[in-house]
Design an enzyme around this catalytic site. Sequence first.
Site, PDB file in Angstrom:
ATOM      1  N   SER A 142      -8.661  23.422  47.140  1.00  0.00           N
ATOM      2  CA  SER A 142      -8.849  23.626  45.701  1.00  0.00           C
ATOM      3  C   SER A 142      -7.594  24.273  45.149  1.00  0.00           C
ATOM      4  O   SER A 142      -6.915  25.035  45.857  1.00  0.00           O
ATOM      5  CB  SER A 142     -10.049  24.545  45.454  1.00  0.00           C
ATOM      6  N   TYR A 155     -14.665  31.918  47.350  1.00  0.00           N
ATOM      7  CA  TYR A 155     -14.371  30.480  47.469  1.00  0.00           C
ATOM      8  C   TYR A 155     -12.860  30.266  47.580  1.00  0.00           C
ATOM      9  O   TYR A 155     -12.378  29.533  48.447  1.00  0.00           O
ATOM     10  CB  TYR A 155     -14.935  29.756  46.253  1.00  0.00           C
TER      11      TYR A 155
END
Length: 255
Positions: A142, A155
């Site tokens: 990401s 995350y």
Amino acid sequence: MTKFAGKTVIVTGGGGGIGSATSRRFAQAGGKVAVFDRDLPAARRVVDGIVAAGGQAAAFGCDITNRAEVNAAVAATEAQLGPIDVLVNNAGWDVFKPFTKTEPAQWDKLIAINLTGALHMHHAVLPGMAARKAGRIVNIASDAARVGSSGEAVYAACKGGLVAFSKTIAREHARHGITVNVVCPGPTDTALFAEYKEGAGNPEKLMEAFTRSIPLGRIGQPDDLPGAILFFASDDASFITGQVLSVSGGLTMNG
């Protein structure tokens, strides 16, 4: 296009947005696609669509946080489709809260899905690739790993860890003819992003802000990702390893 003809490809989280788009693209390119997802009905729907379009695929229920399930699904894939040529680690999950509002149980789940699950998949697949002296691994991280993202601290930490892990595995297994690269999506219109918008409390305002901040002027779509993923998995990228590519419409630009 038959660039992946005869190749066996695993896509984890293959029942979701980016995973399903990637599974379909590999099948269109001639690959034999193993769609891994803990939601087996979702995986089967993707496979049904691939088969209806003339492709070859099989669905496997697999919770990547459970090593026994990973081992069983990989063994079943090899028995049904053949030795693994390509692994795409795409499965992920997130909690959208400021770090101090999260709880340790959520950290454990985030780490298990976004980092440990990918470790399980590598550990199960790498020995066979190394023995055959060939393999392609594409890890989906990401842009949160590259620049941070408010409300996604753990995350982002997991995805940053996945980037560092990928570079290390790329070094360790280069002598085996295995390449390992990373694709980092930016904001992409998936179920996970829908949860992120709802968690923000004002989805419309957030969507407008993201759209303004992306130079190409729109939120990413799942079909924006497979091109980069298939490139890294192809022979065209045979001399590329340990690299990280953002697919974010220019939201992040890393030199």
